[in-house]
Design an enzyme around this catalytic site. Structure first.
Site, PDB file in Angstrom:
ATOM      1  N   CYS A 113       0.794  -1.231   0.000  1.00 16.39           N
ATOM      2  CA  CYS A 113       0.000   0.000   0.000  1.00 16.39           C
ATOM      3  C   CYS A 113       0.824   1.278   0.000  1.00 16.39           C
ATOM      4  CB  CYS A 113      -0.938   0.001   1.201  1.00 16.39           C
ATOM      5  SG  CYS A 113      -2.035  -1.422   1.260  1.00 16.39           S
ATOM      6  N   CYS A 433       0.479   2.524   6.412  1.00 14.47           N
ATOM      7  CA  CYS A 433       0.916   1.158   6.692  1.00 14.47           C
ATOM      8  C   CYS A 433       0.950   0.370   5.390  1.00 14.47           C
ATOM      9  CB  CYS A 433      -0.047   0.487   7.674  1.00 14.47           C
ATOM     10  SG  CYS A 433      -1.726   0.298   7.036  1.00 14.47           S
TER      11      CYS A 433
END
Length: 450
Positions: A113, A433
């Protein structure tokens, strides 16, 4: 008394926090501008498009409004997570498809991500080491069309099929196959190292920090309402490039925004840990199609060309943590290191753009950084301080705007930069994250000419 494992974690944390300050002699890197496609729920507006198509349009849209020409761009870096095998180096294919010069080098990066953040950071390094003057960075994800594979037994036999000369030899390849072997394989949703689904990890994390279901629902509702307000106020018009969707109509807005009430969200069932979990579909980011692109350069080059730039990319830190116990706590680790590296306190930050993988994940990271016990155990330092929610994601976040894995990092950078100007602030923190137990934090500073 701490266990041996706890002491080891603490010692490792203290070593990791002994990091160098930024080198003041490096070139200053500035953010020129960015563009993105609308972020749309997978299976809707862009369901028949390739990732190449969306990324090409993002690049074309950026170049159409940029003072920098294609001839000036030295390198193109694009992130993607689930690769289309036909365009494995999608950065190169999309750049050429958008009409950028073939002499420009391009490569594709993946770091879950935070892939677009990785591209920006890599671009900064290329500029600061005098390899490049101008770099394009961004990313793309199309979750509407995932590469679904045959099982390995089927793949092995298909590879041998070309060597089978007779009909009998070809039929013999069917020997040993089971019905299970005929089942297609979609990309894995669980962590490879632990076998655990990220949503399950988010639920466990929220429980470990005593983050209630009500708090997660409240945060999710806030995200959607802030995104709707920002859309209604036209705050995304400067970054979203209209794209022709599957049905032929132009798509110009994000389509996953669903303003609602905390009471309605309270009626949803747990999505992962059933029946008593606290993470629901509404407090989780949804599968999204979208692309983004940005241009960064040195301040020196921008000034020499008279190019308007929008912010200063001051510094960044990537951090890793145990994916089994701290999968989604990368932002806490990277933010703590970034602030320490730059001799800053949390109170020095004016604006925060925090990737919302899950509401509980964001709230858990906030709790971790404001906990003496957690910071001492995991970082070897006193608590970092409170991340104020009121300065965080005031235009919505990934829960509402969507999260195309490879593209979100650029959206965060563009939004942080525009908020600095709109809110008349100085310093922004971007953090996110990533799968595998990783995280990134970046400092962005407003510049006088914007």
């Amino acid at each position: 008394m701490r266990t041996g494992a706890a002491r080891t974690i603490a010692r490792t944390a203290m070593r990791s926090m002994a990091i160098k300050a930024p080198n003041p002699n490096l070139k200053k890197v500035v953010f020129v501008d960015a563009a993105r496609t609308p972020f749309c729920v997978a299976g809707t507006e862009f369901e028949d498009l390739m990732a190449h198509d969306l990324l090409r349009e993002a690049i074309k849209g950026l170049m159409a409004k940029s003072e920098i020409t294609g001839e000036e761009i030295d390198y193109c870096l694009m992130g993607t997570v689930i690769q289309e095998v036909l365009t494995s180096n999608i950065a190169r294919e999309a750049a050429m498809g958008a009409g950028l010069p073939t002499k420009m080098v391009a490569h594709t990066s993946t770091q879950a991500c935070i892939s677009a953040n990785t591209c920006t950071a890599t671009g900064m390094g290329l500029i600061q080491t005098d390899h490049c003057d101008v770099v394009m960075a961004g990313g793309v994800e199309v979750m509407s069309d995932l590469p679904i594979r045959f099982s390995r037994p089927i793949r092995k036999r298909l590879l041998k099929l070309g060597k089978a000369k007779t009909t009998q030899a070809k039929l013999n390849l069917l020997s040993g196959l089971t019905m299970a072997d005929l089942t297609p394989q979609a990309p894995g949703v669980a962590e490879f190292s632990t076998g655990e689904i990220m949503g399950y990890s988010a639920d466990k994390l929220a429980a470990s920090f005593s983050i209630s279901r009500a708090d997660q629902d409240k945060f999710a509702a806030r995200s959607h309402q802030r995104a709707q307000d920002a859309t209604d106020q036209g705050l995304f018009k400067g970054e979203i490039i209209p794209v022709a969707g599957t049905k032929g109509k132009m798509v110009s807005v994000d389509n996953g925004i669903r303003p609602t009430t905390v009471e309605k969200l309270g009626g949803l069932k747990p999505a992962f840990v059933k029946p008593h979990g606290t993470v629901t579909a509404a407090s989780s980011s949804f599968l999204t199609d979208g692309a983004s692109a940005s241009i960064i350069t040195s301040e020196e080059y921008a000034k020499s060309r008279g190019i308007k730039y929008r912010s200063l990319l001051k510094d960044f830190v990537f951090a890793g943590c145990d994916p089994k116990t701290q999968l989604l706590l990368g932002p806490a680790h990277s933010t703590a290191q970034l602030l320490k590296r730059n001799n800053l306190k949390m109170s020095d930050i004016d604006i925060i753009e925090f990737h919302e993988a899950f509401a509980g994940q964001v709230l858990s990271n906030i709790a971790a950084l404001d906990s003496d016990a957690w910071c001492k155990e995991n970082l070897g330092m006193d608590k970092v301080g409170e991340m104020r929610v009121e300065i965080m994601n005031t235009r919505g976040g990934s829960l509402s705007l969507g999260h195309p894995f490879g593209a979100t990092g650029t959206r965060l950078l563009k939004c942080a930069t525009e908020r600095l100007k709109f809110e008349d602030k100085k310093l922004a923190l971007i953090t996110a994250c990533a799968a595998g137990g990783q995280g990134v934090a970046m400092l962005v500073e407003r510049v006088p000419n914007y």
